[in-house]
Design a protein around this motif. Structure first.
Motif, short mmCIF file in Angstrom:
data_model
loop_
_atom_site.label_atom_id
_atom_site.label_comp_id
_atom_site.label_asym_id
_atom_site.label_seq_id
_atom_site.Cartn_x
_atom_site.Cartn_y
_atom_site.Cartn_z
N ILE A 47 9.76 18.22 54.44
CA ILE A 47 10.73 18.88 53.56
C ILE A 47 12.13 18.30 53.71
N GLU A 48 12.46 17.77 54.88
CA GLU A 48 13.79 17.22 55.10
C GLU A 48 14.00 15.93 54.32
N ARG A 49 12.91 15.29 53.86
CA ARG A 49 12.99 14.00 53.19
C ARG A 49 12.73 14.12 51.69
N THR A 50 12.77 15.30 51.13
CA THR A 50 12.51 15.50 49.72
C THR A 50 13.81 15.56 48.93
N ALA A 51 13.68 15.76 47.62
CA ALA A 51 14.85 15.88 46.75
C ALA A 51 15.60 17.18 47.00
N TYR A 52 14.97 18.11 47.70
CA TYR A 52 15.59 19.39 48.00
C TYR A 52 15.71 19.53 49.51
N ARG B 113 24.88 14.77 56.11
CA ARG B 113 23.50 14.73 56.60
C ARG B 113 22.48 14.90 55.48
N MET B 114 22.75 15.83 54.56
CA MET B 114 21.75 16.21 53.59
C MET B 114 22.02 15.71 52.17
N GLY B 115 23.25 15.31 51.90
CA GLY B 115 23.59 14.84 50.56
C GLY B 115 23.83 15.97 49.57
N LEU C 38 31.84 22.32 58.58
CA LEU C 38 30.41 22.55 58.37
C LEU C 38 29.94 21.98 57.03
N ALA C 39 30.73 22.19 56.00
CA ALA C 39 30.37 21.66 54.68
C ALA C 39 30.36 20.13 54.70
N LEU C 40 31.35 19.54 55.32
CA LEU C 40 31.44 18.07 55.42
C LEU C 40 30.24 17.49 56.15
N PHE D 109 26.09 16.07 63.55
CA PHE D 109 27.01 17.18 63.29
C PHE D 109 28.30 17.17 64.11
N ALA D 110 28.46 16.21 65.00
CA ALA D 110 29.70 16.14 65.78
C ALA D 110 30.81 15.55 64.90
#
Length: 100
Positions: free
Chosen positions: A4-9, A57-59, A50-52, A25-26
């Motif tokens: 799931i971490e590698r999908t479009a969502y 990380r996730m795009g 956190l947003a940055l 996250f550092a």
């Protein structure tokens, strides 16, 4: 099957290792300085960091309830913010500069 971490969502994985927290996250000194200059409170500073980091990380920007507590805690400590500091995701009427 693709995880799931590698999908479009993309989503946060359930278990994030200490290594992943440090790698992904550092916040850097530049990111910390930028976020601090762009905000007016510790809560907003934490929220922006956190947003940055989540976007890097996730795009995408995750929903507030999707950010794991361990990520919030890690970023708060990395930014050396007080323990009681929590991210603030809502905003008031005046946030847009316009009245409804």
């Amino acid at each position: 099957m693709t995880s799931i971490e590698r999908t479009a969502y993309p989503r946060f994985i359930r278990l994030i290792t200490a290594r992943e927290l440090h790698v992904f996250f550092a916040p850097s000194e530049e990111e910390r300085a930028w976020a601090e200059a762009a905000t007016d409170s510790d809560e907003h500073w934490l929220t922006l960091l956190l947003a940055l980091k989540a976007y890097q990380r996730m795009g995408c920007f995750p929903k507030a309830h999707d950010v794991p507590d361990q990520v919030v805690e890690f970023v708060r400590r990395a930014a050396e913010l007080p323990e009681h500091t929590l991210p603030v995701y809502g905003f008031g009427r005046a946030a847009s500069g316009r009245e409804p």
